[in-house]
Design an enzyme around this catalytic site. Structure first.
Site, short mmCIF file in Angstrom:
data_model
loop_
_atom_site.label_atom_id
_atom_site.label_comp_id
_atom_site.label_asym_id
_atom_site.label_seq_id
_atom_site.Cartn_x
_atom_site.Cartn_y
_atom_site.Cartn_z
N GLN A 116 7.32 14.59 7.31
CA GLN A 116 6.36 13.51 7.54
C GLN A 116 7.05 12.15 7.58
O GLN A 116 6.39 11.14 7.83
CB GLN A 116 5.29 13.51 6.44
CG GLN A 116 4.32 14.67 6.53
CD GLN A 116 3.27 14.63 5.45
OE1 GLN A 116 3.21 15.53 4.63
NE2 GLN A 116 2.41 13.62 5.45
N ARG A 133 -3.44 14.45 1.03
CA ARG A 133 -4.37 13.74 1.90
C ARG A 133 -5.11 12.64 1.14
O ARG A 133 -6.33 12.52 1.21
CB ARG A 133 -5.36 14.72 2.52
CG ARG A 133 -6.00 14.14 3.78
CD ARG A 133 -6.74 15.14 4.60
NE ARG A 133 -7.34 14.46 5.73
CZ ARG A 133 -7.91 15.07 6.73
NH1 ARG A 133 -7.97 16.36 6.78
NH2 ARG A 133 -8.45 14.39 7.71
N CYS A 134 -4.34 11.90 0.39
CA CYS A 134 -4.92 10.72 -0.25
C CYS A 134 -3.81 9.74 -0.49
O CYS A 134 -2.66 10.10 -0.64
CB CYS A 134 -5.64 11.06 -1.54
SG CYS A 134 -4.71 10.84 -3.03
#
Ligand code: CDP
Length: 781
Positions: A218, A365-366
Site C-alpha cells: 500500500q 480500513r480506518c
C-alpha cells in the site's frame, strides 16, 4: 467542450479499471511469472512462545528441487535477522533462538516449484522448548509476567504511554459533574482478510545491478526507502512495483518478514523468488487490527449536556509494534474520540503492551484507530442517554458541535475543518421515519418482541499530513501528482498514491478532466511503480483524495496557468483578457473567441510564444494545511430472534458527508463495501486464541467473513459540506462506513434490550453471545 463530453467531477463515470478486471486481465503479484523463477514457502511456529533448541534442515535440503533453506542464523550473519518496523520498533525476520507468536516465520524454503517448497517445509525439523505464553495484556503488565521482548533494554512488557487532552480540567469536571457514566469496552482483534493475500516477486538482476520487487504494497515508495536503508542498496537501484492489488485495508502497509526473506534470497541466488502467502498464513500471522481494552467515562449535566470524556486504553500490540501510525501518535488518531460532540474537556491515555501474539495495531480500513475512537464515544453517548432516560437522537442534537463553531478546536487538539451534524442526523431521521419506528418499537415490545433502533453520528479524521504534524519513520506525510499533456491533448497522470480497488484510475482522471476540460477518456492514470510515479506516502487511512487528489488539482491548475499564456498567444490578446469558462479560455466579452485545451496542447509543442518553455507538464507535492473531517449519521433497525439470538438487520440507512463528491458511483461502492466491513466485526469477526496462544480462528471456517447472504440492503444518502481548505472541497470517504456502522448496529441491539437492563454488549454480537444474554434476562425462547 461540454460537461457531458468532459465527464469531470460529480459524474458517475464507469470505472476505467474494470474492463481489465472483469476480463481476468488484471496483473496481480501472483500473475508475475519470470524465467527461472524460484518459489519460497515458510516454516511457521506451532507455539506462541518457545525457545528454539535446534533446526535441522538436512532432510528438506536433500529433497529434489529444493535449492535452499534459510534460517535466522544465516540472516543474522547478513545483519538481517531483525528489521525495523514502521513504528520504530524492531521485528524478527527469522528467529535465532525463540519464537514469540503462533505461526511466526521460523525458516524459509526455496525450491523450483511451489509444491516442492510446501513439502520441504514439512521436512524441516525444529525442536522447541515451550515457554509460558503471554496472552492477557493486563497480566502482561504485572511485574512477574514473562518478558516477551528480552531483546529490549527493559524489564516489562510495556511499550509506550501516550496521552492527549487536559487531565486536570477533565478530572475537575468529573468531580463536580451531576452525572457520570462509565463502561468497559473491548474491541477485539480482527483481521483485514483482503481477497488477495500478501506476497512478492523479488528479482535481482546482476546485469543491471537492479533489484525489482513486485509487492502487495500500500506504500511502495515508503517501502523502497525502508528496503534501501535496511539493505544498504542505493534507492535508485531498487524498484518497487505495486501492481493490481486485491484489497489493502491497512494490512498491506507493514513490511512482513516474507518480503525481506524473498529479497535476501534473490540477492543470494540471483534468480527471481516468488512468495505468496496462503489464506491461513495470511489470517494467522499478518498484522492484526484493534485489540483495544477501553475504560471510558462521560461526565454530564442532568439535562444531558456532556461536559467531559475520560478514557484509558490498554492496546495489545502483540510481540512487535509493527503498526504504521504516524510517529507522533503511537495510538494513532484515537484522540479524536470526543467525536461530533462539543464538550469542555477530555483526557485520553493509551498504553501499548507486548504479548505473544502476531504484531499489530494495523489500522483496518480506518484512519489509525478512529474505529476504536468512534465506537467508544458512540456507545458512551447511548449509555448516557440510557442513564438519563433520554432519546439517543435527542441527546445527540443537544451535544453536537454546531455548524457555526467550525473550524472547531477539539479538547484533544484537533481542528475540525467543516461539518453540519444536525443536518445529517435530521436527514437520516426523516428518511427512515424515526418517530414511526419508535412507535412500532413500543408496540412490538408490548408483544414481547425485541426490536431496536441504533444511531451513530460519527466524525472521521482523514488525509494525513500535514507534514508539520505527521511523519512515518521521519518521512513527512504529504502526497504528489505529475501531469503530462501530450501534443494531441492526451494526458498521463502519475500519482504518489495507488489503488487497491478504490478506483483511482477513474477518479483522478476525472479531477484532471474537470480542471483542464479534457474528456476523461483521454486521461490515463498511472501509479504504484517507484521508477515512474512521484514520491508518495501510499494509500491507506482514506488519505488519497485529501492529499494526492489535492495535488492533482493543483498540478492541473499549474498547467492551466501556462495554457493561458499559450491561448493568449494564439488569440493575440493579453492573458488578462482571457477567462476560463465552459472548459476553454475565452476572450472576455467575446466568448465565441476561444481555445480548448486540446488546441493549446498542440500549440505547446508547435506554436508557443517566444521565450516560453515548450511542453505542457506540471507536478505538485501537496502538503495539506489540515486533515479533512468527513462525517455521517447512520441509523440501524434490528430485530432479534428470541429463539436463536440472531440479529437481523431489517434496515440500515447511511447518510454520509465527504464534501465535494468526485464520482458518486464510486463513493456509493466505497460506502456499500465499508458498511459490510463494519457489520463484520459488529456481528461476526473475531480472532480467538486458546490458553496456549494457538489461534482458533485461522481459517474461514472459524473466522466468519460476511458474504452477500448475510449482508442487508444498504440505504444511502448524502449531505455535502465541502472542506474549506481542500482545493476541490473533497474529503476522504473510504473508511467512514467501516467506522460508523459498528456502533450503529451495537446501539440498535442494546436498544432492543435496554428495557431488560442491558446497557452494553461487546462486539462481535454473535448469536451464542446474545442467546446467553436472552437466557439471563428470561426472554429466550
Ligand atoms: O485513500 P483511499 O483511496 O482509500 O480513500 P478515499 O480518498 O476516501 O477515496 C476512495 C475512492 O473514492 C477514490 O476513488 C476517491 O477518488 C473516491 N472519492 C470521491 O469520488 N469523492 C470523495 N469526496 C472522496 C473519495
Amino acid at each position: 467542450m461540454t460537461a457531458t463530453a468532459v465527464r469531470g467531477i460529480g459524474v458517475p463515470v464507469k470505472r476505467k479499471e474494470d474492463p481489465r478486471f472483469i476480463r481476468g486481465k488484471g496483473t496481480y503479484v501472483d500473475d508475475v511469472k519470470l524465467p527461472g523463477m524460484l518459489y519460497m514457502d515458510i516454516v511457521r511456529s506451532p507455539y506462541a512462545h518457545a525457545r528454539i533448541k535446534r533446526i535441522d534442515v538436512s532432510k528438506a535440503r536433500a529433497m529434489p528441487g529444493v535449492i535452499d533453506v534459510i534460517t535466522g542464523e544465516e540472516l543474522a550473519k547478513a545483519n538481517l535477522a531483525w528489521m525495523p518496523t514502521l513504528m520504530g520498533d524492531r521485528q524478527m525476520v527469522l528467529p535465532t533462538d525463540r519464537v514469540v507468536y503462533y505461526a511466526q516465520e521460523v525458516a524459509a524454503v526455496i525450491a523450483t516449484d511451489r509444491y516442492i517448497a510446501a513439502d520441504a517445509v514439512l521436512a524441516v525439523e525444529v525442536e522447541y522448548e515451550p515457554l509460558p505464553p503471554v496472552l492477557d495484556p493486563f497480566e502482561a503488565l504485572k511485574p512477574d509476567a514473562p518478558l516477551v521482548r528480552p531483546d529490549r533494554d527493559q524489564k516489562t512488557n510495556h511499550i509506550w504511554h501516550w496521552e492527549a487532552g487536559d487531565k486536570e480540567k477533565t478530572d475537575r469536571i468529573f468531580q463536580e459533574a451531576e452525572v457520570v457514566v462509565a463502561q468497559d469496552l473491548y474491541i477485539p482483534r480482527i483481521h483485514v482478510a483482503s481477497i488477495e493475500t500478501c506476497g512478492c516477486v523479488a528479482n535481482y538482476d546482476p546485469a543491471t545491478d537492479k533489484l525489482t520487487i513486485w509487492m502487495t504494497s500500500q506504500a511502495p515508495h515508503a517501502h523502497r526507502t525502508v528496503f534501501s536503508l535496511v539493505t544498504g542498496i542505493p534507492e535508485h537501484k531498487i524498484r518497487v512495483i505495486s501492481p493490481d492489488i486485491g484489497g489493502g485495508f491497512g494490512g498491506k502497509v507493514p513490511v512482513y518478514p516474507g518480503y525481506v526473506i524473498a529479497t535476501y534470497a534473490t540477492l543470494k541466488h540471483k534468480k527471481p523468488i516468488k512468495w505468496i502467502e496462503d489464506r491461513s498464513e495470511n489470517l494467522q500471522a499478518d498484522s492484526f487490527a484493534r485489540d483495544y481494552h477501553i475504560h471510558a467515562e462521560l461526565a454530564a449535566n442532568r439535562d444531558g449536556k456532556i461536559r467531559a470524556l475520560r478514557v484509558k486504553v490498554l492496546a495489545d500490540h502483540g510481540a512487535f509494534d509493527a503498526a504504521a501510525n504516524p510517529s507522533r501518535f503511537p495510538a494513532g488518531l484515537f484522540s479524536v474520540c470526543t467525536g461530533s460532540y462539543d464538550m469542555e474537556a477530555a483526557h485520553v491515555e493509551v498504553d501499548g503492551v507486548y504479548t505473544t501474539k502476531p504484531p499489530g495495531g494495523v489500522a483496518y480500513r480506518c484512519s489509525f484507530r478512529v474505529t476504536e475512537a468512534v465506537h467508544t464515544i458512540e456507545r458512551m453517548v447511548d449509555i448516557l442517554a440510557d442513564e438519563l432516560g433520554m432519546d439517543p437522537a435527542e441527546i445527540r442534537f443537544k451535544n453536537f458541535i454546531q455548524p457555526h463553531q467550525f473550524p472547531y478546536k477539539s479538547p484533544t487538539g484537533w481542528e475540525y475543518d467543516s461539518g453540519n451534524y444536525p443536518a445529517a442526523l435530521q436527514k437520516a431521521l426523516d428518511m427512515i421515519g424515526y418517530r414511526e419506528l419508535r412507535r412500532e418499537q413500543a408496540e412490538r415490545r408490548a408483544r414481547g418482541e425485541l426490536m431496536g433502533i441504533g444511531i451513530s453520528t460519527f466524525t472521521e479524521i482523514v488525509g494525513a499530513g500535514p507534514s508539520h504534524t505527521f511523519d512515518i519513520l521521519g518521512i513527512k506525510m504529504f502526497d504528489s501528482a505529475e501531469i503530462r499533456v501530450h501534443p494531441t491533448g492526451a494526458v498521463i497522470v502519475r500519482i504518489g498514491v495507488q489503488t487497491q480497488g478504490q478506483g483511482h484510475e477513474t477518479t483522478f482522471a476525472q479531477i484532471v478532466a474537470e480542471e483542464l476540460g479534457i474528456p476523461v477518456e483521454y486521461i490515463t492514470v498511472e501509479h504504484g511503480d517507484t521508477d515512474t510515479a512521484p514520491y508518495g506516502l501510499g494509500t491507506y487511512a482514506s488519505r488519497s483524495t485529501p492529499t494526492a487528489g489535492a495535488a492533482t488539482a493543483v498540478a492541473a491548475r499549474k498547467i492551466r496557468e501556462k495554457a493561458r499564456l499559450i491561448a493568449a498567444h494564439l488569440l493575440e490578446v493579453s492573458p488578462d483578457d482571457l477567462e476560463w469558462k465552459d472548459y476553454a479560455f475565452r476572450v472576455k466579452g467575446a466568448p465565441d473567441r476561444y481555445k480548448t485545451m486540446q488546441e493549446i496542447a498542440f500549440a505547446a509543442y508547435t506554436n508557443f510564444p517566444l521565450g516560453l518553455e515548450p511542453g505542457l507538464e506540471a507536478e505538485c507535492y501537496y502538503d495539506p494545511p489540515n486533515l479533512t473531517f468527513p462525517f455521517g449519521a447512520y441509523v440501524c433497525v434490528v430485530d432479534i430472534d428470541r429463539g436463536t439470538g440472531q440479529v437481523k438487520i431489517r434496515e440500515f440507512l447511511a447518510v454520509d458527508d465527504c464534501g465535494t463528491i468526485i464520482n458518486p458511483m464510486i463513493v456509493e461502492g466505497q460506502i456499500h463495501g465499508g458498511l459490510t466491513m463494519g457489520m463484520a466485526p459488529a456481528l461476526f469477526e473475531e480472532i480467538v486464541y486458546d490458553e496456549n496462544g494457538t489461534m482458533l480462528s485461522g481459517t474461514f471456517m472459524d473466522y466468519l467473513l460476511p458474504t452477500a447472504v448475510e449482508t442487508p440492503h444498504w440505504k444511502t444518502a448524502k449531505t455535502v459540506t465541502p472542506s474549506p481548505h481542500h482545493p476541490l472541497g473533497a474529503k476522504g470517504v473510504g473508511e467512514s462506513p467501516t467506522i460508523g456502522a459498528p456502533p450503529a448496529i451495537v446501539n440498535a441491539v442494546v436498544d432492543a434490550l435496554s428495557h431488560l437492563g442491558v446497557r452494553h454488549i461487546d462486539i462481535p454480537i454473535t448469536p451464542a453471545k446474545l442467546y446467553r444474554i436472552l437466557q439471563e434476562k428470561g426472554v429466550a425462547e
